[in-house]
Scaffold this motif. Structure first.
Motif, PDB file in Angstrom:
ATOM      1  N   VAL A 185      52.037  32.068  34.445  1.00 32.29           N
ATOM      2  CA  VAL A 185      51.129  33.216  34.474  1.00 32.29           C
ATOM      3  C   VAL A 185      51.894  34.410  35.028  1.00 32.29           C
ATOM      4  CG1 VAL A 185      48.969  34.120  35.422  1.00 32.29           C
ATOM      5  CG2 VAL A 185      49.196  31.660  34.961  1.00 32.29           C
ATOM      6  N   ARG A 186      51.688  35.561  34.416  1.00 26.50           N
ATOM      7  CA  ARG A 186      52.238  36.793  34.975  1.00 26.50           C
ATOM      8  C   ARG A 186      51.120  37.473  35.772  1.00 26.50           C
ATOM      9  NH1 ARG A 186      54.031  40.305  30.433  1.00 26.50           N
ATOM     10  NH2 ARG A 186      52.145  39.396  29.567  1.00 26.50           N
ATOM     11  N   VAL A 187      51.342  37.616  37.063  1.00 25.95           N
ATOM     12  CA  VAL A 187      50.351  38.284  37.918  1.00 25.95           C
ATOM     13  C   VAL A 187      50.664  39.774  37.878  1.00 25.95           C
ATOM     14  CG1 VAL A 187      49.484  38.520  40.273  1.00 25.95           C
ATOM     15  CG2 VAL A 187      50.121  36.253  39.389  1.00 25.95           C
ATOM     16  N   PHE A 188      49.704  40.535  37.345  1.00 27.07           N
ATOM     17  CA  PHE A 188      49.966  41.966  37.120  1.00 27.07           C
ATOM     18  C   PHE A 188      49.778  42.774  38.402  1.00 27.07           C
ATOM     19  CE2 PHE A 188      48.392  41.133  32.549  1.00 27.07           C
ATOM     20  CZ  PHE A 188      49.678  40.852  32.104  1.00 27.07           C
ATOM     21  N   GLY A 189      50.730  42.633  39.313  1.00 27.71           N
ATOM     22  CA  GLY A 189      50.742  43.456  40.518  1.00 27.71           C
ATOM     23  C   GLY A 189      50.135  42.763  41.716  1.00 27.71           C
ATOM     24  N   VAL A 197      41.111  42.256  41.996  1.00 28.64           N
ATOM     25  CA  VAL A 197      39.891  41.502  42.321  1.00 28.64           C
ATOM     26  C   VAL A 197      38.805  41.804  41.294  1.00 28.64           C
ATOM     27  CG1 VAL A 197      38.013  41.297  44.014  1.00 28.64           C
ATOM     28  CG2 VAL A 197      40.400  41.333  44.777  1.00 28.64           C
ATOM     29  N   ARG A 198      38.191  40.729  40.767  1.00 28.97           N
ATOM     30  CA  ARG A 198      37.131  40.853  39.765  1.00 28.97           C
ATOM     31  C   ARG A 198      35.975  39.929  40.139  1.00 28.97           C
ATOM     32  NH1 ARG A 198      40.339  44.135  38.742  1.00 28.97           N
ATOM     33  NH2 ARG A 198      41.279  44.716  36.751  1.00 28.97           N
ATOM     34  N   ASP A 199      34.839  40.186  39.506  1.00 29.91           N
ATOM     35  CA  ASP A 199      33.644  39.358  39.695  1.00 29.91           C
ATOM     36  C   ASP A 199      33.552  38.415  38.495  1.00 29.91           C
ATOM     37  OD1 ASP A 199      31.079  38.337  39.897  1.00 29.91           O
ATOM     38  OD2 ASP A 199      30.191  40.248  40.537  1.00 29.91           O
ATOM     39  N   ARG A 212      52.201  46.117  37.535  1.00 31.65           N
ATOM     40  CA  ARG A 212      50.797  46.328  37.172  1.00 31.65           C
ATOM     41  C   ARG A 212      50.649  46.494  35.659  1.00 31.65           C
ATOM     42  NH1 ARG A 212      48.251  50.781  41.374  1.00 31.65           N
ATOM     43  NH2 ARG A 212      48.685  49.653  43.305  1.00 31.65           N
ATOM     44  N   ARG A 213      49.529  46.079  35.119  1.00 32.72           N
ATOM     45  CA  ARG A 213      49.220  46.338  33.707  1.00 32.72           C
ATOM     46  C   ARG A 213      48.582  47.726  33.621  1.00 32.72           C
ATOM     47  NH1 ARG A 213      45.196  42.190  30.655  1.00 32.72           N
ATOM     48  NH2 ARG A 213      43.775  42.983  32.265  1.00 32.72           N
ATOM     49  N   PRO A 214      49.124  48.589  32.745  1.00 36.56           N
ATOM     50  CA  PRO A 214      48.545  49.934  32.662  1.00 36.56           C
ATOM     51  C   PRO A 214      47.052  49.863  32.347  1.00 36.56           C
ATOM     52  CG  PRO A 214      50.550  49.779  31.320  1.00 36.56           C
ATOM     53  CD  PRO A 214      50.233  48.387  31.797  1.00 36.56           C
ATOM     54  N   GLY A 215      46.286  50.717  33.012  1.00 36.87           N
ATOM     55  CA  GLY A 215      44.851  50.782  32.729  1.00 36.87           C
ATOM     56  C   GLY A 215      44.013  49.869  33.598  1.00 36.87           C
ATOM     57  N   ASP A 216      44.659  48.932  34.333  1.00 37.32           N
ATOM     58  CA  ASP A 216      43.875  48.025  35.177  1.00 37.32           C
ATOM     59  C   ASP A 216      43.349  48.739  36.412  1.00 37.32           C
ATOM     60  OD1 ASP A 216      43.951  45.772  33.679  1.00 37.32           O
ATOM     61  OD2 ASP A 216      45.425  44.702  34.894  1.00 37.32           O
ATOM     62  N   ILE A 217      42.190  48.333  36.848  1.00 37.26           N
ATOM     63  CA  ILE A 217      41.660  48.824  38.109  1.00 37.26           C
ATOM     64  C   ILE A 217      42.007  47.826  39.204  1.00 37.26           C
ATOM     65  CG2 ILE A 217      39.797  50.073  36.968  1.00 37.26           C
ATOM     66  CD1 ILE A 217      37.891  47.820  37.875  1.00 37.26           C
ATOM     67  N   ASN A 236      43.119  37.991  28.563  1.00 39.14           N
ATOM     68  CA  ASN A 236      42.338  37.838  29.791  1.00 39.14           C
ATOM     69  C   ASN A 236      42.928  36.740  30.669  1.00 39.14           C
ATOM     70  OD1 ASN A 236      39.713  38.590  27.665  1.00 39.14           O
ATOM     71  ND2 ASN A 236      40.202  39.878  29.401  1.00 39.14           N
ATOM     72  N   LEU A 237      42.681  36.873  31.968  1.00 41.38           N
ATOM     73  CA  LEU A 237      43.360  36.025  32.944  1.00 41.38           C
ATOM     74  C   LEU A 237      43.086  34.531  32.749  1.00 41.38           C
ATOM     75  CD1 LEU A 237      45.068  35.692  35.494  1.00 41.38           C
ATOM     76  CD2 LEU A 237      42.966  36.005  36.831  1.00 41.38           C
ATOM     77  N   VAL A 238      41.814  34.138  32.745  1.00 41.61           N
ATOM     78  CA  VAL A 238      41.537  32.692  32.778  1.00 41.61           C
ATOM     79  C   VAL A 238      41.996  31.997  31.490  1.00 41.61           C
ATOM     80  CG1 VAL A 238      39.705  30.952  32.916  1.00 41.61           C
ATOM     81  CG2 VAL A 238      39.819  32.811  34.597  1.00 41.61           C
TER      82      VAL A 238
HETATM   83  C1  UD1 Z   1      39.303  43.144  30.632  1.00 39.24           C
HETATM   84  C2  UD1 Z   1      39.068  44.457  29.932  1.00 39.24           C
HETATM   85  C3  UD1 Z   1      37.595  44.794  30.002  1.00 39.24           C
HETATM   86  C4  UD1 Z   1      36.783  43.678  29.379  1.00 39.24           C
HETATM   87  C5  UD1 Z   1      37.096  42.365  30.078  1.00 39.24           C
HETATM   88  C6  UD1 Z   1      36.405  41.219  29.398  1.00 39.24           C
HETATM   89  C7  UD1 Z   1      41.162  45.699  30.156  1.00 39.24           C
HETATM   90  C8  UD1 Z   1      41.838  46.874  30.771  1.00 39.24           C
HETATM   91  N1  UD1 Z   1      39.894  45.492  30.536  1.00 39.24           N
HETATM   92  O1  UD1 Z   1      38.923  43.323  31.973  1.00 39.24           O
HETATM   93  O2  UD1 Z   1      37.361  46.006  29.337  1.00 39.24           O
HETATM   94  O3  UD1 Z   1      35.419  43.977  29.500  1.00 39.24           O
HETATM   95  O4  UD1 Z   1      38.503  42.138  30.043  1.00 39.24           O
HETATM   96  O5  UD1 Z   1      36.494  40.061  30.143  1.00 39.24           O
HETATM   97  O6  UD1 Z   1      41.748  44.985  29.367  1.00 39.24           O
HETATM   98  N2  UD1 Z   1      45.643  39.527  35.000  1.00 39.24           N
HETATM   99  C9  UD1 Z   1      46.881  39.042  35.349  1.00 39.24           C
HETATM  100  N3  UD1 Z   1      47.615  38.382  34.400  1.00 39.24           N
HETATM  101  C10 UD1 Z   1      47.162  38.184  33.122  1.00 39.24           C
HETATM  102  C11 UD1 Z   1      45.877  38.688  32.772  1.00 39.24           C
HETATM  103  C12 UD1 Z   1      45.160  39.368  33.736  1.00 39.24           C
HETATM  104  O7  UD1 Z   1      47.334  39.196  36.484  1.00 39.24           O
HETATM  105  O8  UD1 Z   1      47.871  37.579  32.303  1.00 39.24           O
HETATM  106  C13 UD1 Z   1      44.824  40.193  36.025  1.00 39.24           C
HETATM  107  C14 UD1 Z   1      44.403  41.620  35.717  1.00 39.24           C
HETATM  108  O9  UD1 Z   1      45.350  42.529  36.178  1.00 39.24           O
HETATM  109  C15 UD1 Z   1      43.064  41.708  36.458  1.00 39.24           C
HETATM  110  C16 UD1 Z   1      42.501  40.283  36.360  1.00 39.24           C
HETATM  111  O10 UD1 Z   1      43.614  39.450  36.104  1.00 39.24           O
HETATM  112  O11 UD1 Z   1      43.282  42.006  37.812  1.00 39.24           O
HETATM  113  C17 UD1 Z   1      41.480  40.108  35.267  1.00 39.24           C
HETATM  114  O12 UD1 Z   1      42.037  40.551  34.034  1.00 39.24           O
HETATM  115  P1  UD1 Z   1      41.272  40.324  32.644  1.00 39.24           P
HETATM  116  O13 UD1 Z   1      40.850  38.917  32.535  1.00 39.24           O
HETATM  117  O14 UD1 Z   1      42.159  40.868  31.567  1.00 39.24           O
HETATM  118  O15 UD1 Z   1      39.953  41.185  32.767  1.00 39.24           O
HETATM  119  P2  UD1 Z   1      39.755  42.738  33.151  1.00 39.24           P
HETATM  120  O16 UD1 Z   1      41.042  43.457  33.225  1.00 39.24           O
HETATM  121  O17 UD1 Z   1      38.882  42.775  34.340  1.00 39.24           O
END
Ligand code: UD1
Length: 336
Positions: free
Chosen positions: A213-217, A228-230, A290-295, A197-199
């Motif tokens: 950090v690798r920004v996935f797209g 963008v996420r909440d 992009r990471r496969p499967g990401d929205i 996860n990102l954070v």
């Molecule tokens: C992911 C899960 C979701 C789960 C949630 C829990 C997937 C496909 N989805 O959601 O099912 O409920 O975690 O918190 O794994 N990102 C980067 N670099 C990174 C990591 C993430 O750029 O090293 C980006 C991602 O592309 C995304 C955002 O950061 O746009 C958030 O990613 P992440 O924290 O993994 O959460 P979700 O993908 O939203």
């Protein structure tokens, strides 16, 4: 009377146990330490009470689960315990279905046997996939993209059917992206290995364990091109669970899905910027595929939570990252 918290040694469970304790409730935690450890319970006892009841057991062990109900006067349950790594769920689908569905079914069976009817369940915004309309409301179509996501979808269905047949009332909390930590910096998220996860990943870069950090797209249809996420503060999330239990105690009935987010979308680049501000140093990053499967983007419609639970998130992205950084900088190796 006590509140049972399954998975209460984990990230969201431990913060919720603190919030429950602060309302004056007695809390009983059950956890099998599959993704946590005894030191998390020690830290939780410092924030709550040295007598906090803790049972190390697996929810698939139905005798152990029944013992918890027999030994404690449980009147409400929050069910967090589950496996939650999307990639791992693709590699080990049967483990995910057995664990996440078996534990939910066994728990509800024990609740029925001991006449406990109030349940709050950890669901996920993953059930919406990429929604057609944002902010996404609880009425949006649901489904899943991974075995992990299907376990959340199926658990919601199981609880909906059980609530129709049994004396069971359930709130299905669909969390958006939880981040942050208790303001004391003594409990927080402690991922195994390299975080997905990102954070958590950004924080590993901040403490120097990862290089960048690798920004996935940055080619998504979003203002700066990154996803963008909440993001929601885990303390706000913990308080939402208390509000859900209170609503059940006041008569909320059936199986009710409720979004738990802030209603604000933040991009990956905005998160990195807020983290740099919190840390007081630039966090290096590079843009990769992009990471496969990401929205591309999602954020929550929050009015239903306000209406049904009387709850809204109050903490912003800067506070989330300041608190997450306090935990990470005070505990560079997590609980170890
Ligand atoms: C992911 C899960 C979701 C789960 C949630 C829990 C997937 C496909 N989805 O959601 O099912 O409920 O975690 O918190 O794994 N990102 C980067 N670099 C990174 C990591 C993430 O750029 O090293 C980006 C991602 O592309 C995304 C955002 O950061 O746009 C958030 O990613 P992440 O924290 O993994 O959460 P979700 O993908 O939203």
């Amino acid at each position: 009377m006590a509140s049972l918290v399954t998975g209460g040694a984990g990230y969201i469970g431990s913060h919720t146990a603190v919030a429950l304790h602060e309302t004056g409730r007695d809390v009983v935690v059950i956890d099998n330490f599959s993704n946590s450890g005894p030191k998390a319970v020690d830290a939780l006892r410092v924030l709550t009470t040295p007598d906090l009841a803790f049972v190390e057991a697996d929810l698939l062990d139905s005798d152990a689960v029944r013992r918890v109900f027999r030994d404690h006067d449980i009147d409400e349950v929050i069910h967090f315990a589950a496996c939650k790594a999307v990639g791992e769920s693709v590699a080990k689908p049967l483990d995910y279905y057995r664990n996440n569905l078996g534990s939910t079914i066994g728990l509800v069976e024990a609740m029925a046997e001991y006449e406990v009817s109030r349940l709050v369940f950890s669901s996920s915004c993953t059930v919406y996939g990429q929604p057609d309309e944002i902010p996404v409301t609880e009425a949006a179509p649901t489904g899943a993209e991974s075995p992990y996501g299907w376990t959340k979808y199926m658990s919601e269905q199981i609880l909906t059917d059980a609530a129709a047949a049994l004396p069971l009332d359930a709130v299905l909390l669909r969390y958006f992206n939880p981040v942050g930590a208790h303001p004391s910096g003594t409990i927080g998220e402690d991922p195994n290995g390299i975080p997905n996860n990102l954070v958590p990943f950004v924080m590993q870069v901040a403490i120097g364990r990862m290089e960048k950090v690798r920004v996935f797209g940055t080619d998504y249809d979003t203002p700066d091109g990154s996803g963008v996420r909440d993001y929601i503060h885990v303390m706000d999330l913990a308080e939402a669970h208390v509000a859900a239990l209170d609503a059940l105690a006041s008569g909320l009935s059936g199986a009710v899905p409720i979004n738990i987010g802030t209603g604000v979308g933040s991009s990956v680049l905005e998160v990195i910027k807020a983290a740099s501000d919190a840390v007081g140093a630039e966090i290096p990053f590079e843009v990769v595929d992009r990471r496969p499967g990401d929205i591309a983007k999602t954020w929550a419609a929050t009015d239903y939570a306000a209406e049904v639970l009387g709850w809204r998130a109050t903490r912003d992205l800067n506070e989330m990252l300041r608190d997450h950084w306090r935990w990470q900088s005070q505990n560079p190796n997590g609980f170890e």
